[in-house]
Design an enzyme around this catalytic site. Structure first.
Site, PDB file in Angstrom:
ATOM      1  N   ASP A 195      77.922   7.338  11.518  1.00  0.00           N
ATOM      2  CA  ASP A 195      78.527   6.080  11.083  1.00  0.00           C
ATOM      3  C   ASP A 195      79.494   6.355   9.924  1.00  0.00           C
ATOM      4  OD1 ASP A 195      78.386   2.993  11.173  1.00  0.00           O
ATOM      5  OD2 ASP A 195      77.817   3.396   9.110  1.00  0.00           O
ATOM      6  N   TYR A 239      83.330  -0.008   1.959  1.00  0.00           N
ATOM      7  CA  TYR A 239      84.235  -0.757   2.822  1.00  0.00           C
ATOM      8  C   TYR A 239      85.351  -1.423   2.017  1.00  0.00           C
ATOM      9  CZ  TYR A 239      80.858  -0.056   6.546  1.00  0.00           C
ATOM     10  OH  TYR A 239      80.034   0.522   7.477  1.00  0.00           O
ATOM     11  N   HIS A 261      73.696   2.309  18.434  1.00  0.00           N
ATOM     12  CA  HIS A 261      74.496   2.881  17.348  1.00  0.00           C
ATOM     13  C   HIS A 261      73.659   3.794  16.453  1.00  0.00           C
ATOM     14  CE1 HIS A 261      77.611   3.014  14.241  1.00  0.00           C
ATOM     15  NE2 HIS A 261      76.684   2.710  13.354  1.00  0.00           N
TER      16      HIS A 261
END
Length: 372
Positions: A173, A285, A340
């Site tokens: 990730d 982020y 995921h």
């Protein structure tokens, strides 16, 4: 006349670049506003329907036993002189053996690599680090402290403090995003690169604006640009959003996966329920769109890319496109039915594929030595 034409061309290119830049940031902030409106509507509905439950969450005071499982390794700390930050990591395997360094994603911490720590410690020095802002590592408060150049320097500094100048680098990730960039910028420090469910940064940057479906799947990144509100949303209903990421039918580990025990889920809640524990991870982020364009894109070491077929956040088409930026050996494995959270979902399959990749080339190398 030639000078005039050159001047006009330069002006046109500059203007085009500015228009593209304006369009890009308009897209970012426009989509961020749209995501915010949707979240605020859901937030208001929760507050009206069940206000006492919506704004209730508790801090976990006691770490679950699984976090102190000695079979996973030893808890260690290292302080970096240059940054002044202290990093926590869990290490197993004999010192001096080749290093495998594991980088977790969001919202995870070293514990996401528990199956791999047990598996590879027999032949390697295995280290799963809490990245800056996560778990027991230091958590700088300013958003700017989570710029990508700082994150790459962290990995380099931690490796050197461990006494290594090369490693087998494994990332999942967002940790995979950092791993890709580290292999690009520090190629001499990466023997082989293994990435789980994360495309090459250039593939993601090129693919997402051109595919509405991926843009929708990436909507959380735009929402995370906001201050404070994402932290509130993750905390509501006693961290319901955090739990559902790992356990829901859409985004979580599927029925065919290894599953998470209640204790495993509590391990995540223990760390992320601490005051301020969500801000550092979200700041990754908040710096993503301000990262400078890549000058170098090619990865020269051998690369293994593992991809869960049921990834709810990233489209599988991006996986094959990563081949464009890899100059060495490249292997892609799509794991059927996997989510995921690949290394936790299908640890046996993941571990087998990693073993095969790590051992590739050894037989040829040993044969050359025997001939010599």
């Amino acid at each position: 006349m030639a000078r005039l034409l050159r001047g006009l061309l330069m002006f046109t290119f500059t203007l085009t670049g500015k228009i593209k830049g304006i369009g890009f940031w308009s897209l970012i902030y426009g989509y961020c506003a749209l995501c915010t409106c949707c979240v605020l509507l859901k937030l208001c509905w929760s507050a009206i329907a069940r206000p006492s439950r919506a704004f209730h969450w508790k801090i976990r005071e006691t770490a679950p036993a699984c976090l102190n499982d000695t079979s996973l390794g030893t808890h260690c700390y290292v302080k970096i002189k240059e940054s002044g930050l202290r990093f926590h990591y869990v290490a197993a395997g004999e010192r001096g053996k080749p290093l495998i360094l594991f980088l977790h994603g969001f919202p995870e911490f070293w514990f996401s690599w528990r199956h791999q720590l047990r598996e590879f410690k027999s032949e390697f020095r295995v280290v799963a680090v809490d990245m800056r802002g996560y778990g027991e590592s230091d958590q700088p408060t300013s958003t700017d402290s989570y710029r990508m150049d700082y994150l790459l320097t962290d990995i380099k500094d931690v490796m050197e403090c461990l006494g290594y100048n090369r490693c087998f680098l494994v990332g999942h990730d967002l940790g995979g995003f950092v791993a890709w960039l580290f292999a690009i910028h520090y190629p001499e420090m990466v023997t082989k690169l293994i990435v789980l469910n994360c495309p090459h940064p250039s593939v993601f940057a090129d693919y997402t604006p051109r595919h509405l479906s991926q843009l929708v799947k990436s909507s959380y990144m735009f929402f995370f640009q906001l201050p404070r509100l994402p932290e509130l949303v993750f905390s509501m209903h006693d961290f319901k959003a955090l739990k559902s990421l790992f356990t829901s039918s859409r985004t979580g580990i599927g029925r065919k996966g290894s599953g998470l025990t209640n204790e495993d889920v509590e391990a995540y809640l223990y760390y992320f329920s601490q005051p301020g524990a969500l801000t550092g991870p979200l700041n990754y982020y908040r710096n993503m769109f301000s990262s400078p364009a890549l000058r170098r894109r090619d990865v020269r070491c051998p690369v293994l890319l593992l991809w869960g077929e049921r990834d709810a956040f990233l489209e599988q088409d991006m996986a094959e496109q990563c081949r464009l930026y890899i100059r060495g050996h490249f292997r892609l494995n799509i794991i059927s039915g996997a989510s995921h959270w690949l290394q936790q979902d299908q640890p046996d399959i993941v571990n087998t594929l990693i073993w095969t990749f790590l051992k590739e080339g050894e037989s040829r190398k040993n044969h050359r030595h025997s001939l010599a």
